[in-house]
Design an enzyme around this catalytic site. Structure first.
Site, short mmCIF file in Angstrom:
data_model
loop_
_atom_site.label_atom_id
_atom_site.label_comp_id
_atom_site.label_asym_id
_atom_site.label_seq_id
_atom_site.Cartn_x
_atom_site.Cartn_y
_atom_site.Cartn_z
CG HIS A 113 11.41 -3.97 -10.00
ND1 HIS A 113 10.12 -3.62 -10.32
CD2 HIS A 113 11.32 -5.12 -9.31
CE1 HIS A 113 9.28 -4.52 -9.82
NE2 HIS A 113 9.98 -5.44 -9.20
CB ALA A 133 -0.90 -0.02 1.23
CD GLU A 134 3.85 -0.28 -2.79
OE1 GLU A 134 2.62 -0.26 -3.02
OE2 GLU A 134 4.52 -1.33 -2.90
CG PHE A 141 12.20 -2.98 -6.63
CD1 PHE A 141 13.57 -3.22 -6.55
CD2 PHE A 141 11.33 -4.01 -6.31
CE1 PHE A 141 14.05 -4.47 -6.19
CE2 PHE A 141 11.80 -5.27 -5.94
CZ PHE A 141 13.17 -5.49 -5.88
CB ALA A 142 13.74 3.32 -8.13
CG ASP A 143 10.58 -0.26 -11.80
OD1 ASP A 143 11.48 0.51 -12.14
OD2 ASP A 143 10.38 -1.37 -12.32
CG PHE A 144 7.21 0.10 -6.64
CD1 PHE A 144 6.99 -0.43 -7.90
CD2 PHE A 144 7.63 -0.75 -5.64
CE1 PHE A 144 7.18 -1.79 -8.16
CE2 PHE A 144 7.82 -2.10 -5.88
CZ PHE A 144 7.59 -2.63 -7.14
C1 LIG Z 1 2.88 -1.65 -6.14
C2 LIG Z 1 3.86 -2.74 -5.98
N1 LIG Z 1 4.38 -2.97 -4.75
C3 LIG Z 1 5.27 -3.96 -4.56
C4 LIG Z 1 5.65 -4.74 -5.61
C5 LIG Z 1 6.70 -5.81 -5.44
N2 LIG Z 1 6.09 -7.13 -5.51
C6 LIG Z 1 6.22 -7.90 -6.61
S1 LIG Z 1 5.40 -9.33 -6.46
C7 LIG Z 1 4.86 -8.95 -4.92
C8 LIG Z 1 3.98 -9.88 -4.16
C9 LIG Z 1 2.58 -9.49 -4.24
O1 LIG Z 1 1.81 -10.43 -3.58
P1 LIG Z 1 0.49 -11.00 -4.23
O2 LIG Z 1 -0.29 -9.91 -4.81
O3 LIG Z 1 -0.15 -11.82 -3.19
O4 LIG Z 1 1.02 -11.88 -5.43
P2 LIG Z 1 1.84 -13.26 -5.38
O5 LIG Z 1 3.26 -12.90 -5.54
O6 LIG Z 1 1.57 -13.93 -4.09
O7 LIG Z 1 1.34 -14.05 -6.52
C10 LIG Z 1 5.33 -7.71 -4.53
C11 LIG Z 1 5.05 -7.09 -3.23
C12 LIG Z 1 5.10 -4.45 -6.88
N3 LIG Z 1 5.46 -5.15 -7.98
N4 LIG Z 1 4.21 -3.46 -7.03
#
Ligand SMILES: Cc1ncc(C[n+]2csc(CCOP(=O)(O)OP(=O)(O)O)c2C)c(N)n1
Ligand SMILES: [Mg+2]
Lengths: 312, 323
Positions: B129, B61-62, B85-88
Site C-alpha cells: 500500500h 466496511a470503512e 492503510f492510507a490507500d483507503f
Molecule cells: C476496502 C479495503 N479494506 C481493507 C483492505 C485490506 N485487505 C486486503 S485483503 C483483505 C481481506 C479481505 O477478505 P476477503 O474479501 O474475504 O478476501 P480473502 O483475503 O479472504 O481472499 C483486507 C481486509 C482492502 N484491501 N480494501
C-alpha cells in the site's frame, strides 16, 4: 473450454487449471517474502470461471486470480513475467502478479488494492453489455470479507434492478485476514444477503469443483438468456494465513484438519478415479507434466529481460 | 526521566495504551485489531489489556465505520478509528471532508467530534500500500493531519491527537514503522499539534519534510555538512495546518528552501509551502520541490523506487542551489 463440463476434455482442463493455480502458488509461497496463496480455493476459481467463452468478462478476486488468468488464455510466460517483473508482464511490471490481468483478454485488472471498486465497475461492464445488446456474461468474484462493503450491496441491488448478465461468486474462505466472517455478517451465508436483494442465490460446497461448475453454469446460462444476475456463495477454506508471514494462529487445529481432508484437488482426483475410471498413472502423468511446465517456464522467464525504467 | 528504546510503531501503541488507561472514553474501532494484534502489528497488546468492549473489531466496511466513529464521538466517546492503510482514505473521504470537517464550524461549536483516524501509509518493507493521500485531506479546512517522523514524535503527537476536541488524521509512515529505534520517555507527554520541530539548525538552507523524508533530510544534511553546507531541518509533524511561523522564520534566515515528500508533486503540500514562503520571503535561489512524479505508483521495485525522493536527490538539489 469445452461446454459440457462432464466431458473428458473438460475434466482434464479443470484439473490442469487447479494444478497450475496450486503450483504457481507453491512456487510463490516458497520464493517470495510475501505472498497471498489461494491454497484450497482452486475449485472456486477454476469452477466459477471455467465456462466463460470469448466475449465474456472475468472479474477475479485477487486471491487465486492467476488460475483465472490461465483460464482466460494468458500464457504461463505472461503470468510468471508478471510475478517476476519481466518484460513478458502484460502490465510491464506496473501491477503485481496477482493484480495484472490482461484487459485485452477481457479480464478486469485490479489497478487498485482497495477492495470493492472492481466488483462495482465489473457490474458496469455487464450494464454496457446489456445496453449494447451483446451476449457476454460477466463473472465477478469477491471474498467473504469484501462482501460486507456497501459498494458490493449497492452493486448487487443495481444488477437486479437493471437485470444485468452477471454471476456473482463469493469466494468464501471464511476469513478476512484474521477475522472470521461469521462474526461480521448478519447472516450465516452471503446467499441470504443476495436473497434479500431478490437474486437467485445459494450456498454451495466450494471444494467440489463439479458442484461449483454446475452452479456457475446455471447462473451463466440464466444471465445469457436475459434472466438477470445470480449469486453463488462458494464455501471453502483458506488453508493457511492471509499472507505467507501470517501463521494463522487464530484458526483452530480442528477446522484445519477438517478442511485439509476436503482439499479440492485431492477430491477431484478421487472423483476422476472413482466416478470416471481414470487411472492413477494417468493422473500422475498430468500432474508431472504440469509441474514440469510450470518450473521450466519459471526458470526461462527468470532468465529473461527484466522490466526497467528504460523499457517502460 | 526513564526511557525505553522503541520503534515508531511501539511508540504509538504506548501512547494509546497509557491514554486508554487514563481515559475510559477512548475506544478503538478497526479490522483485525484484536487478538491478531492489528495490521502490521499496530495494536499489539491492547486487546489483551482492554478487551472486546474497548477494542472493537469491525467488518470490512470503512465508510460506515468512519461515520460510526464520528457519531460515537458526538455522544461522549473519543474513538480511535483504525483505517488499515492510507490507500483507503479516498474511500472515507466523504465522511472526513464533508462531515468531520464541518461539524464544529457549521454547528457553531455545538457539535464537536473528538476522534482520531489512525492509518499507515507510504511505501516500505511491506510493499502492498504505497500511496500517500495527505494532500487530498489538506485542501479542505477543518481537518488536522499529522505524520510523525520519529518514535519520540510519534508518541507525543498521538497523545495530542487523542486529547484534541476536533478530528485528527494520524498517518503513520510504513517506511519507519519497524525502523530505527529511539529512546522514548516512558511517561506520557504531549507534543502540540500545529507546531513543527527543528531537529537540526543551520544557516544555509531550509529543508522542510515530514514522515519518511525527515530521515532522508537528516542523512542528506549530514552529507552536505561535510561539504560545508549547513542545513536546517524543519519537520512539520502536523502537515495541515502547518506551522507557518517556524517555516517562514527558518526560510528568512537561510533564504533557501527545499521541500521533500513522498506524495505526488501536483497540488501537493510542497506547493502550499513554497507558495507561502515565497509570498513572505525573498529567497536567494529558486525553491525546489522533491516529490513523487505525476504517475500512479508502479509495483515492480525498480519502477517504484524511482517515485520516492532519495538522499541523493536532496544533496543534488541543494548543491545546485549553490552554483
Ligand atoms: C476496502 C479495503 N479494506 C481493507 C483492505 C485490506 N485487505 C486486503 S485483503 C483483505 C481481506 C479481505 O477478505 P476477503 O474479501 O474475504 O478476501 P480473502 O483475503 O479472504 O481472499 C483486507 C481486509 C482492502 N484491501 N480494501
Ligand atoms: Mg475471505
Amino acid at each position: 473450454m469445452p461446454k459440457d463440463e462432464t466431458s473428458i476434455d473438460a475434466l482434464w482442463h479443470m484439473y490442469e487449471g487447479m494444478l497450475v493455480s496450486r503450483m504457481l502458488d507453491e512456487k510463490c509461497f516458497q520464493d517470495f517474502a510475501e505472498w497471498y496463496p489461494a491454497f484450497g480455493e482452486e475449485a472456486v476459481t477454476i469452477g466459477a470461471f471455467g465456462s466463460l467463452v470469448d466475449g465474456d468478462f472475468a472479474v477475479p478476486h485477487y486471491r487465486g486470480s492467476m488460475g483465472v488468468f490461465w483460464l482466460r488464455g494468458m500464457s504461463l510466460e505472461e503470468i510468471i513475467g508478471g510475478l517476476l517483473f519481466r518484460t513478458s508482464s502484460v502490465s510491464l511490471g506496473r501491477l503485481s502478479g496477482l493484480h495484472g490481468g490482461d484487459f485485452e483478454k477481457q479480464i478486469l485488472p485490479s489497478v487498485t488494492n482497495v477492495l470493492g471498486p472492481n466488483v462495482s465497475s465489473g457490474t458496469g461492464l455487464a450494464m454496457a453489455e446489456r445496453i449494447r445488446g451483446g451476449s457476454g456474461v460477466t463473472v465477478i468474484a469477491f471474498g467473504d470479507g469484501t462482501a460486507a462493503l456497501g459498494t458490493l450491496h449497492e452493486s448487487v441491488n443495481m444488477a437486479k434492478i437493471y437485470k444485468l448478465p452477471i454471476l456473482f461468486v463469493c469466494q468464501n474462505n471464511q476469513y478476512s485476514i484474521s477475522s472470521r466472517s461469521s462474526k461480521f455478517h448478519s447472516w450465516d451465508s452471503v446467499a441470504s444477503w443476495a436473497a434479500g436483494y431478490n437474486l437467485p442465490s445459494s450456498q454451495i460446497d466450494g471444494n467440489d469443483i463439479m458442484a461449483v461448475r454446475a452452479a456457475a453454469n446455471e447462473g451463466i446460462d440464466r444471465a445469457r438468456a436475459g434472466g438477470g444476475p445470480t449469486l453463488v456463495d462458494a464455501l471453502t477454506f483458506r488453508m493457511g494465513g492471509h499472507l505467507s508471514t501470517d501463521k494463522a494462529q487464530y484458526q483452530s487445529d480442528e477446522e484445519r484438519v477438517k478442511w485439509e481432508s476436503k482439499d479440492p484437488i485431492k477430491r477431484f482426483e478421487e472423483y476422476l478415479q472413482n466416478s470416471r475410471q481414470i487411472s492413477v498413472t494417468e493422473i500422475s502423468q498430468v500432474r508431472e507434466r504440469v509441474q514440469r511446465n510450470v518450473l521450466e517456464t519459471w526458470n526461462k522467464v527468470l532468465a529473461s529481460e527484466a522490466v526497467s525504467l528504460a523499457n517502460q | 526521566m526513564s526511557s525505553q528504546r522503541l520503534t515508531l510503531r511501539e511508540a504509538v501503541i504506548e501512547a494509546i495504551d497509557l491514554e486508554m488507561e487514563r481515559d475510559p472514553n477512548i475506544v478503538m474501532l478497526g479490522q483485525d485489531i484484536g487478538e491478531f494484534g492489528g495490521p502490521l502489528q499496530s495494536t499489539m497488546g491492547l486487546w489483551e489489556r482492554y478487551g472486546d468492549s474497548r477494542i472493537i473489531e469491525t467488518p470490512v466496511a470503512e465508510q460506515g465505520v468512519v461515520a460510526l466513529g464520528i457519531g460515537m464521538s458526538l455522544n461522549g466517546l473519543r474513538p480511535i478509528i483504525d483505517l488499515m492503510f492510507a490507500d483507503f482514505l479516498p474511500l472515507v473521504a466523504n465522511e472526513l471532508l464533508q462531515l468531520a470537517t464541518n461539524l464544529n464550524y457549521m454547528s457553531n461549536g455545538k457539535a464537536r467530534a473528538p476522534f482520531v483516524l489512525r492509518t499507515r501509509g507510504g511505501d516500505g518493507p511491506y510493499r502492498a500500500h504505497p500511496q500517500n493521500m495527505e494532500a487530498l485531506l489538506s485542501n479542505i479546512p477543518g481537518l488536522c493531519v499529522v505524520t510523525p517522523g520519529s518514535p519520540v514524535a510519534a508518541k507525543g503527537l498521538m497523545v495530542s491527537a487523542m486529547r484534541s476536541d476536533d478530528p485528527v488524521v494520524y498517518i503513520e509512515p510504513i517506511f519507519l514503522y519497524q525502523g530505527p529505534k529511539e529512546a522514548v520517555p516512558t511517561e506520557q507527554y504531549a507534543i502540540p499539534l500545529g507546531v513543527a520541530a527543528v531537529p537540526r539548525t543551520g544557516g544555509d538552507v531550509t529543508l522542510v519534510c515530514y514522515g519518511r523524508t525527515v530521515r532522508v533530510m537528516q542523512l542528506a544534511a549530514a552529507k552536505l555538512g561535510k561539504e560545508g553546507i549547513d542545513c536546517e531541518i524543519v519537520d512539520l509533524q502536523t502537515v495541515t495546518p502547518f506551522d507557518r511561523e517556524t517555516v517562514i522564520n527558518s526560510a528568512k534566515k537561510t533564504r533557501r528552501l527545499v521541500v521533500a515528500h513522498d506524495a505526488w508533486m501536483n497540488c501537493g503540500v510542497g506547493a502550499e509551502i513554497v507558495a507561502t514562503v515565497t509570498g513572505e520571503v525573498d529567497l536567494a535561489a529558486r525553491p525546489i520541490r522533491l516529490a513523487a512524479p505525476n504517475l500512479p505508483i508502479a509495483y515492480a521495485p525498480v519502477l517504484r523506487d524511482n517515485s520516492r525522493p532519495t538522499v541523493d536527490n536532496v544533496v543534488e538539489a541543494v548543491t545546485r542551489m549553490f552554483h
